[in-house]
Design a protein around this motif. Structure first.
Motif, PDB file in Angstrom:
ATOM      1  N   GLU A  39       8.654   1.740 -25.892  1.00  0.00           N
ATOM      2  CA  GLU A  39       9.703   2.192 -26.822  1.00  0.00           C
ATOM      3  C   GLU A  39      10.404   1.011 -27.496  1.00  0.00           C
ATOM      4  OE1 GLU A  39      10.816   3.534 -23.015  1.00  0.00           O
ATOM      5  OE2 GLU A  39       8.711   3.493 -23.553  1.00  0.00           O
ATOM      6  N   LEU A  40      10.340  -0.160 -26.865  1.00  0.00           N
ATOM      7  CA  LEU A  40      11.030  -1.335 -27.446  1.00  0.00           C
ATOM      8  C   LEU A  40      10.042  -2.399 -27.930  1.00  0.00           C
ATOM      9  CD1 LEU A  40      14.094  -1.761 -25.028  1.00  0.00           C
ATOM     10  CD2 LEU A  40      14.082  -0.880 -27.362  1.00  0.00           C
ATOM     11  N   GLU A  41       8.773  -1.972 -28.094  1.00  0.00           N
ATOM     12  CA  GLU A  41       7.762  -2.962 -28.502  1.00  0.00           C
ATOM     13  C   GLU A  41       8.097  -3.556 -29.875  1.00  0.00           C
ATOM     14  OE1 GLU A  41       3.738  -1.531 -28.589  1.00  0.00           O
ATOM     15  OE2 GLU A  41       2.950  -3.573 -28.649  1.00  0.00           O
ATOM     16  N   ASN A  42       8.502  -2.707 -30.807  1.00  0.00           N
ATOM     17  CA  ASN A  42       8.801  -3.233 -32.143  1.00  0.00           C
ATOM     18  C   ASN A  42      10.023  -4.149 -32.133  1.00  0.00           C
ATOM     19  OD1 ASN A  42       6.654  -2.325 -33.569  1.00  0.00           O
ATOM     20  ND2 ASN A  42       7.640  -0.431 -34.263  1.00  0.00           N
ATOM     21  N   THR A  43      11.002  -3.791 -31.331  1.00  0.00           N
ATOM     22  CA  THR A  43      12.181  -4.666 -31.222  1.00  0.00           C
ATOM     23  C   THR A  43      11.734  -6.031 -30.703  1.00  0.00           C
ATOM     24  OG1 THR A  43      13.450  -2.713 -30.646  1.00  0.00           O
ATOM     25  CG2 THR A  43      14.496  -4.826 -30.221  1.00  0.00           C
ATOM     26  N   ALA A  44      10.876  -6.000 -29.683  1.00  0.00           N
ATOM     27  CA  ALA A  44      10.385  -7.266 -29.101  1.00  0.00           C
ATOM     28  C   ALA A  44       9.564  -8.038 -30.142  1.00  0.00           C
ATOM     29  CB  ALA A  44       9.551  -6.977 -27.861  1.00  0.00           C
ATOM     30  N   LYS A  45       8.751  -7.321 -30.911  1.00  0.00           N
ATOM     31  CA  LYS A  45       7.950  -7.997 -31.953  1.00  0.00           C
ATOM     32  C   LYS A  45       8.863  -8.626 -33.005  1.00  0.00           C
ATOM     33  CE  LYS A  45       3.703  -5.155 -31.874  1.00  0.00           C
ATOM     34  NZ  LYS A  45       2.688  -6.075 -31.427  1.00  0.00           N
ATOM     35  N   LYS A  47      11.894  -9.771 -32.499  1.00  0.00           N
ATOM     36  CA  LYS A  47      12.487 -10.989 -31.918  1.00  0.00           C
ATOM     37  C   LYS A  47      11.468 -12.126 -31.924  1.00  0.00           C
ATOM     38  CE  LYS A  47      15.711  -8.478 -28.952  1.00  0.00           C
ATOM     39  NZ  LYS A  47      16.240  -8.229 -27.609  1.00  0.00           N
ATOM     40  N   ALA A  48      10.217 -11.796 -31.561  1.00  0.00           N
ATOM     41  CA  ALA A  48       9.167 -12.832 -31.510  1.00  0.00           C
ATOM     42  C   ALA A  48       8.966 -13.458 -32.888  1.00  0.00           C
ATOM     43  CB  ALA A  48       7.872 -12.226 -30.981  1.00  0.00           C
ATOM     44  N   LEU A  49       8.908 -12.594 -33.912  1.00  0.00           N
ATOM     45  CA  LEU A  49       8.681 -13.094 -35.267  1.00  0.00           C
ATOM     46  C   LEU A  49       9.853 -13.962 -35.730  1.00  0.00           C
ATOM     47  CD1 LEU A  49       6.596 -12.905 -37.539  1.00  0.00           C
ATOM     48  CD2 LEU A  49       7.782 -10.849 -38.378  1.00  0.00           C
ATOM     49  N   ASP A  50      11.037 -13.531 -35.389  1.00  0.00           N
ATOM     50  CA  ASP A  50      12.248 -14.281 -35.748  1.00  0.00           C
ATOM     51  C   ASP A  50      12.211 -15.681 -35.100  1.00  0.00           C
ATOM     52  OD1 ASP A  50      14.760 -14.777 -36.769  1.00  0.00           O
ATOM     53  OD2 ASP A  50      15.831 -13.437 -35.408  1.00  0.00           O
ATOM     54  N   LYS A  59      10.545 -27.795 -36.186  1.00  0.00           N
ATOM     55  CA  LYS A  59       9.316 -28.606 -36.067  1.00  0.00           C
ATOM     56  C   LYS A  59       8.638 -28.322 -34.724  1.00  0.00           C
ATOM     57  CE  LYS A  59      10.171 -31.113 -39.875  1.00  0.00           C
ATOM     58  NZ  LYS A  59      10.449 -29.997 -40.776  1.00  0.00           N
ATOM     59  N   SER A  60       8.512 -27.060 -34.422  1.00  0.00           N
ATOM     60  CA  SER A  60       7.921 -26.654 -33.151  1.00  0.00           C
ATOM     61  C   SER A  60       6.686 -25.797 -33.415  1.00  0.00           C
ATOM     62  CB  SER A  60       8.969 -25.861 -32.360  1.00  0.00           C
ATOM     63  OG  SER A  60       8.356 -25.148 -31.335  1.00  0.00           O
ATOM     64  N   ASN A  61       5.547 -26.264 -32.885  1.00  0.00           N
ATOM     65  CA  ASN A  61       4.280 -25.569 -33.145  1.00  0.00           C
ATOM     66  C   ASN A  61       3.822 -24.802 -31.920  1.00  0.00           C
ATOM     67  OD1 ASN A  61       3.235 -26.504 -35.876  1.00  0.00           O
ATOM     68  ND2 ASN A  61       3.907 -28.407 -34.923  1.00  0.00           N
ATOM     69  N   VAL A  62       4.405 -23.644 -31.684  1.00  0.00           N
ATOM     70  CA  VAL A  62       3.900 -22.795 -30.600  1.00  0.00           C
ATOM     71  C   VAL A  62       3.744 -21.374 -31.144  1.00  0.00           C
ATOM     72  CG1 VAL A  62       4.844 -24.138 -28.666  1.00  0.00           C
ATOM     73  CG2 VAL A  62       6.250 -22.353 -29.724  1.00  0.00           C
ATOM     74  N   GLN A  63       2.936 -20.598 -30.445  1.00  0.00           N
ATOM     75  CA  GLN A  63       2.779 -19.198 -30.817  1.00  0.00           C
ATOM     76  C   GLN A  63       3.829 -18.367 -30.093  1.00  0.00           C
ATOM     77  OE1 GLN A  63       0.863 -18.048 -33.218  1.00  0.00           O
ATOM     78  NE2 GLN A  63       0.298 -20.203 -33.503  1.00  0.00           N
ATOM     79  N   VAL A  64       4.390 -17.390 -30.774  1.00  0.00           N
ATOM     80  CA  VAL A  64       5.328 -16.465 -30.129  1.00  0.00           C
ATOM     81  C   VAL A  64       4.929 -15.056 -30.534  1.00  0.00           C
ATOM     82  CG1 VAL A  64       7.746 -15.899 -29.706  1.00  0.00           C
ATOM     83  CG2 VAL A  64       7.157 -18.187 -30.503  1.00  0.00           C
TER      84      VAL A  64
END
Ligand code: NAD
Length: 312
Positions: A39-45, A47-50, A59-64
């Motif tokens: 139910e909160l997957e989109n909220t989490a997505k 936050k990750a994108l933000d 200047k941080s190269n990581v995947q989120v």
């Protein structure tokens, strides 16, 4: 041989989970996957994108990334568990036990299946008992399952001492033993300010007030926030632990670990000083406690056993 960035999974993308993700990204410590309920997957997505979009600025190269599917934590090196409910004003950490124990069992089963070689750091409360539930459910070796409380509790104590003395906080060195409850044991005898025992710099009554404020430090923030519990300092504490493992720092830190006779504690997880490095909990450091400290520690251990008894 090829090298890759550490993979860090954070279960629970709420206040602490998302803050940990931001701090990990800022330190470029590894690729991050946030996991929350469907139910909160989109909220989490979101936050990750933000957080990902802070990368070019930091200047941080990581995947989120974020997901509700545990398959996506496959091969995680470190998994942090923040899933569960947090305290509201008037609640004790023990009030969370039944809800959170059930969540931690479910989450731990998934970690065992999808990330069987991972190191797990538990944050969810009551954290001493939840660390035990995670250890029992995963069956992982004890060096790979630990809980966070002592770094935060120590940071609170150090903050209050630095404020009282108007001195640099990094000059304060102390640690807090025992369970993450109001019975925790800030060890005044091992507290120094630039190498000077704190007892030489502050009167005993004031030290006692600071000890008491530390014990109730979580509750003070809950009352102020009005809804939810602390998350910036808890997240910083988790990131400190991760760093010690990922960089094999062999740091001496107060960490919740499974005890089998150390400090006269058997078959419970509780906060004591350990060496934290590339193999997780490398060893437990045993100190001789004086009578008063031992009594306070025993009281704290008793509370942890009592909490555990509700779910055993
Ligand atoms: P929060 O409510 O903001 O976030 C918790 C998240 O967990 C929510 O997004 C929720 O949807 C998610 N969640 C619930 N069940 C889940 C499941 N089965 N799988 C995946 N995700 C799930 O709470 P918070 O402020 O982030 O606190 C999290 C926990 O950490 C609480 O139990 C809190 O008491 C504890 N905490 C402990 C310490 C400590 O020092 N040990 C410090 C701060 C917070």
């Amino acid at each position: 041989m090829s090298f890759r960035r550490p993979r860090i999974a954070i279960i629970g993308a709420g206040h602490t989970g998302a803050t940990i993700a931001l701090m990990v990204a800022q330190k470029e410590m590894g690729d991050i996957v946030l996991v929350d309920v469907p139910e909160l997957e989109n909220t989490a997505k979101g936050k990750a994108l933000d957080i990902l979009q802070a990368g070019p600025i930091e200047k941080s190269n990581v995947q989120v990334t974020a997901t509700s599917r545990y398959e996506e934590i496959a091969h995680a090196d470190i998994v942090v568990i923040t899933a569960g409910i947090a305290r509201k004003p008037g609640m004790t950490r023990e009030d969370l036990i039944h809800t959170n124990a059930s969540i931690i069992r479910t989450v731990s089963e998934q970690i065992k299946y999808y990330a069987p070689a991972s190191y797990i750091i538990v944050l969810s409360n009551p954290v001493d008992a939840m660390t035990y539930v995670c250890l029992e459910t995963t069956g992982f070796p004890k060096n790979r399952v630990m809980g966070q409380s002592g770094i935060l509790d120590t940071a609170r104590f150090n903050t209050f001492i630095a404020q009282a003395l108007q001195l640099a906080v990094e000059d304060i060195s102390s640690f807090v033993l025992g369970g993450h409850g109001d019975e925790m044991v800030p060890l005044v005898r091992y507290t120094y300010v630039g190498g000077i025992p704190v007892e030489k710099l502050l009167p005993q009554t004031q030290i006692e007030q600071l000890v008491e404020r530390t014990r109730k430090g979580g509750g003070e923030i809950i009352e102020l926030l009005g809804n939810g519990s602390a998350y910036y300092a808890p997240a910083a504490a988790i990131v400190r632990m991760m760093e010690a493992i990922v960089k094999d720092q062999r740091k001496v830190m107060p960490i919740i670990t499974y005890l089998q006779g150390e400090y006269q504690v058997n078959n419970a997880c509780i906060g004591v000083p350990v060496v934290l490095g590339g193999n997780g909990i490398e060893s437990v450091i045993e100190l001789n406690l004086n009578e008063e400290e031992q009594k306070a520690f025993n009281h704290s251990v008793h509370q942890v056993y009592r909490t555990l008894s509700y779910i055993k």
